[in-house]
Design a protein around this motif. Structure first.
Motif, PDB file in Angstrom:
ATOM      1  N   SER A  12       0.847  -1.188   0.000  1.00  0.00           N
ATOM      2  CA  SER A  12       0.000   0.000   0.000  1.00  0.00           C
ATOM      3  C   SER A  12       0.886   1.243   0.000  1.00  0.00           C
ATOM      4  O   SER A  12       1.986   1.237   0.560  1.00  0.00           O
ATOM      5  CB  SER A  12      -0.947  -0.002   1.189  1.00  0.00           C
ATOM      6  OG  SER A  12      -0.244   0.238   2.363  1.00  0.00           O
ATOM      7  N   LYS A  16      -0.001   2.484  -6.838  1.00  0.00           N
ATOM      8  CA  LYS A  16      -0.503   1.589  -7.883  1.00  0.00           C
ATOM      9  C   LYS A  16      -1.709   2.167  -8.619  1.00  0.00           C
ATOM     10  O   LYS A  16      -1.745   2.199  -9.845  1.00  0.00           O
ATOM     11  CB  LYS A  16      -0.913   0.234  -7.289  1.00  0.00           C
ATOM     12  CG  LYS A  16       0.218  -0.563  -6.710  1.00  0.00           C
ATOM     13  CD  LYS A  16      -0.257  -1.940  -6.245  1.00  0.00           C
ATOM     14  CE  LYS A  16      -1.305  -1.932  -5.153  1.00  0.00           C
ATOM     15  NZ  LYS A  16      -0.837  -1.509  -3.832  1.00  0.00           N
ATOM     16  N   SER A  17      -2.706   2.620  -7.841  1.00  0.00           N
ATOM     17  CA  SER A  17      -3.971   3.017  -8.474  1.00  0.00           C
ATOM     18  C   SER A  17      -3.837   4.265  -9.330  1.00  0.00           C
ATOM     19  O   SER A  17      -4.347   4.301 -10.458  1.00  0.00           O
ATOM     20  CB  SER A  17      -5.038   3.244  -7.411  1.00  0.00           C
ATOM     21  OG  SER A  17      -5.872   2.128  -7.387  1.00  0.00           O
ATOM     22  N   SER A  18      -3.133   5.282  -8.839  1.00  0.00           N
ATOM     23  CA  SER A  18      -3.044   6.514  -9.637  1.00  0.00           C
ATOM     24  C   SER A  18      -2.155   6.309 -10.851  1.00  0.00           C
ATOM     25  O   SER A  18      -2.442   6.830 -11.942  1.00  0.00           O
ATOM     26  CB  SER A  18      -2.593   7.702  -8.786  1.00  0.00           C
ATOM     27  OG  SER A  18      -1.677   7.300  -7.826  1.00  0.00           O
ATOM     28  N   ALA A  20      -1.788   3.406 -12.358  1.00  0.00           N
ATOM     29  CA  ALA A  20      -2.565   2.537 -13.245  1.00  0.00           C
ATOM     30  C   ALA A  20      -3.592   3.337 -14.044  1.00  0.00           C
ATOM     31  O   ALA A  20      -3.801   3.082 -15.233  1.00  0.00           O
ATOM     32  CB  ALA A  20      -3.261   1.459 -12.426  1.00  0.00           C
ATOM     33  N   ASP A  21      -4.211   4.304 -13.411  1.00  0.00           N
ATOM     34  CA  ASP A  21      -5.213   5.132 -14.110  1.00  0.00           C
ATOM     35  C   ASP A  21      -4.613   5.793 -15.346  1.00  0.00           C
ATOM     36  O   ASP A  21      -5.220   5.794 -16.419  1.00  0.00           O
ATOM     37  CB  ASP A  21      -5.737   6.231 -13.170  1.00  0.00           C
ATOM     38  CG  ASP A  21      -7.018   5.816 -12.478  1.00  0.00           C
ATOM     39  OD1 ASP A  21      -7.716   4.931 -13.020  1.00  0.00           O
ATOM     40  OD2 ASP A  21      -7.308   6.364 -11.404  1.00  0.00           O
ATOM     41  N   HIS A  31      -9.247  -0.108 -16.214  1.00  0.00           N
ATOM     42  CA  HIS A  31      -8.476  -0.345 -14.992  1.00  0.00           C
ATOM     43  C   HIS A  31      -9.403  -0.929 -13.928  1.00  0.00           C
ATOM     44  O   HIS A  31     -10.416  -0.331 -13.602  1.00  0.00           O
ATOM     45  CB  HIS A  31      -7.905   1.008 -14.507  1.00  0.00           C
ATOM     46  CG  HIS A  31      -7.305   0.944 -13.130  1.00  0.00           C
ATOM     47  ND1 HIS A  31      -7.198   2.054 -12.321  1.00  0.00           N
ATOM     48  CD2 HIS A  31      -6.779  -0.081 -12.417  1.00  0.00           C
ATOM     49  CE1 HIS A  31      -6.629   1.713 -11.174  1.00  0.00           C
ATOM     50  NE2 HIS A  31      -6.369   0.436 -11.207  1.00  0.00           N
ATOM     51  N   ASP A  33      -9.515  -1.692 -10.138  1.00  0.00           N
ATOM     52  CA  ASP A  33      -8.905  -1.513  -8.816  1.00  0.00           C
ATOM     53  C   ASP A  33      -9.533  -2.578  -7.915  1.00  0.00           C
ATOM     54  O   ASP A  33     -10.668  -2.428  -7.445  1.00  0.00           O
ATOM     55  CB  ASP A  33      -9.227  -0.085  -8.349  1.00  0.00           C
ATOM     56  CG  ASP A  33      -8.923   0.153  -6.885  1.00  0.00           C
ATOM     57  OD1 ASP A  33      -8.452  -0.776  -6.206  1.00  0.00           O
ATOM     58  OD2 ASP A  33      -9.175   1.285  -6.421  1.00  0.00           O
ATOM     59  N   GLN A  78     -14.202   3.545 -13.006  1.00  0.00           N
ATOM     60  CA  GLN A  78     -14.782   2.403 -12.291  1.00  0.00           C
ATOM     61  C   GLN A  78     -15.835   2.833 -11.273  1.00  0.00           C
ATOM     62  O   GLN A  78     -15.592   3.695 -10.439  1.00  0.00           O
ATOM     63  CB  GLN A  78     -13.651   1.650 -11.572  1.00  0.00           C
ATOM     64  CG  GLN A  78     -14.130   0.536 -10.648  1.00  0.00           C
ATOM     65  CD  GLN A  78     -12.970  -0.272 -10.082  1.00  0.00           C
ATOM     66  OE1 GLN A  78     -11.883  -0.303 -10.644  1.00  0.00           O
ATOM     67  NE2 GLN A  78     -13.193  -0.938  -8.960  1.00  0.00           N
ATOM     68  N   ARG A  92     -13.833   4.900   0.713  1.00  0.00           N
ATOM     69  CA  ARG A  92     -12.467   5.426   0.866  1.00  0.00           C
ATOM     70  C   ARG A  92     -12.126   5.843   2.284  1.00  0.00           C
ATOM     71  O   ARG A  92     -11.089   6.464   2.509  1.00  0.00           O
ATOM     72  CB  ARG A  92     -12.248   6.613  -0.091  1.00  0.00           C
ATOM     73  CG  ARG A  92     -12.313   6.237  -1.556  1.00  0.00           C
ATOM     74  CD  ARG A  92     -11.126   5.374  -1.978  1.00  0.00           C
ATOM     75  NE  ARG A  92     -11.460   4.509  -3.091  1.00  0.00           N
ATOM     76  CZ  ARG A  92     -10.801   3.397  -3.398  1.00  0.00           C
ATOM     77  NH1 ARG A  92      -9.778   2.993  -2.676  1.00  0.00           N
ATOM     78  NH2 ARG A  92     -11.169   2.652  -4.412  1.00  0.00           N
ATOM     79  N   ASP A 129      -5.006  -3.955 -10.573  1.00  0.00           N
ATOM     80  CA  ASP A 129      -4.020  -3.727  -9.525  1.00  0.00           C
ATOM     81  C   ASP A 129      -4.538  -4.267  -8.194  1.00  0.00           C
ATOM     82  O   ASP A 129      -5.737  -4.281  -7.943  1.00  0.00           O
ATOM     83  CB  ASP A 129      -3.609  -2.246  -9.446  1.00  0.00           C
ATOM     84  CG  ASP A 129      -4.530  -1.403  -8.598  1.00  0.00           C
ATOM     85  OD1 ASP A 129      -5.491  -0.870  -9.148  1.00  0.00           O
ATOM     86  OD2 ASP A 129      -4.289  -1.284  -7.388  1.00  0.00           O
TER      87      ASP A 129
END
Ligand code: DC
Length: 227
Positions: A12, A16-18, A20-21, A31, A33, A78, A92, A129
């Motif tokens: 974490s 990864k997520s930003s 990957a976007d 993508h 998540d 997503q 979140r 991801d």
């Protein structure tokens, strides 16, 4: 040819997520998540008054089909659905993150979510991801990346994010949280976080955001050809 699949795993706070976007926008693929899906199950438990650390109750909730998680896309973005309801804005929070971490340790939860993730990736080109994508969800992914950064660098990035929200938690405290989360993710019994043998290790500690995106695009091009 099988649809392009990109697996990005890592601890974490590695971004990864930003990352990957942006990669997905450049490649014009979707993508997924997967952490959002675990968060939806965690939310479901909280909303139903089920203790997320109660393995029997959480397992029963899943087995009885009371925590149906799905994903749909709106303008490439997503939306995470729980029993047909878009819960994206609710997942979140720290509380839901904690519940997600608890429920992600249970077999029925992982079985249910991994199956759905595999179905989605079989139907279209995708980047997923998470923590177990290259090892469990897509062992045959076209490109596997283990994206990480040193605990200090992840703590520094996290601290800057917190400061933007007016939270001045000291560096040592943020670093201790990062280390605790790493320990939890890498030592849990079921699918602990680990780099797949054939994944490329990408350490972003000394890379900018754009350099990290570019490194991933280059890996995809090498393995799959220019998109
Ligand atoms: O990436 P995240 O913080 O949104 O993930 C939420 C929780 O779900 C986190 O505790 C790890 C877990 N998770 C998992 O076990 N497997 C995945 N593929 C993705 C997330």
């Amino acid at each position: 040819m099988k649809p392009l699949t990109i697996a990005i795993d890592g601890p974490s706070g590695a971004g990864k997520s930003s990352i990957a976007d942006v990669v997905c926008k450049k490649l014009n693929i979707l993508h997924l998540d997967t952490g959002a899906m675990y968060r939806a199950v965690g939310l479901c438990a909280l909303e139903m008054g089920i203790d997320p650390t109660d393995e029997a109750a959480v397992s029963q909730m899943c087995e009885e089909g009371r925590a149906l998680v799905d994903v749909k896309y709106q303008d490439g973005q997503q939306l995470t659905l729980l029993n047909g309801r878009d819960v994206s804005p609710l997942i979140r929070t720290q509380e839901v993150g904690g519940a997600a971490s608890a429920v992600s340790r249970y077999v029925p939860v992982r079985r249910m979510l991994v199956r759905r993730q595999q179905e989605m990736a079989a139907a279209q080109p995708m980047l997923l991801d998470g923590r177990d994508i290259g090892t469990v969800v897509l062992p045959d992914a076209t490109v596997k990346i283990f994206l990480t950064a040193s605990p200090e660098e992840r703590a520094r990035r996290r601290m800057l994010q917190l400061q933007e929200k007016g939270d001045n938690t000291p560096f040592e405290e943020v670093l201790a949280e990062v280390n605790a989360r790493d320990l939890q993710d890498t030592t849990r019994e079921l699918t602990p976080l680990r780099q797949a043998d054939d994944a490329v290790l990408l350490d972003s500690s000394s890379l900018t955001f754009d350099e990290t995106v570019q490194a991933i695009l280059t890996l995809v091009e090498e393995k799959y050809g220019k998109q």
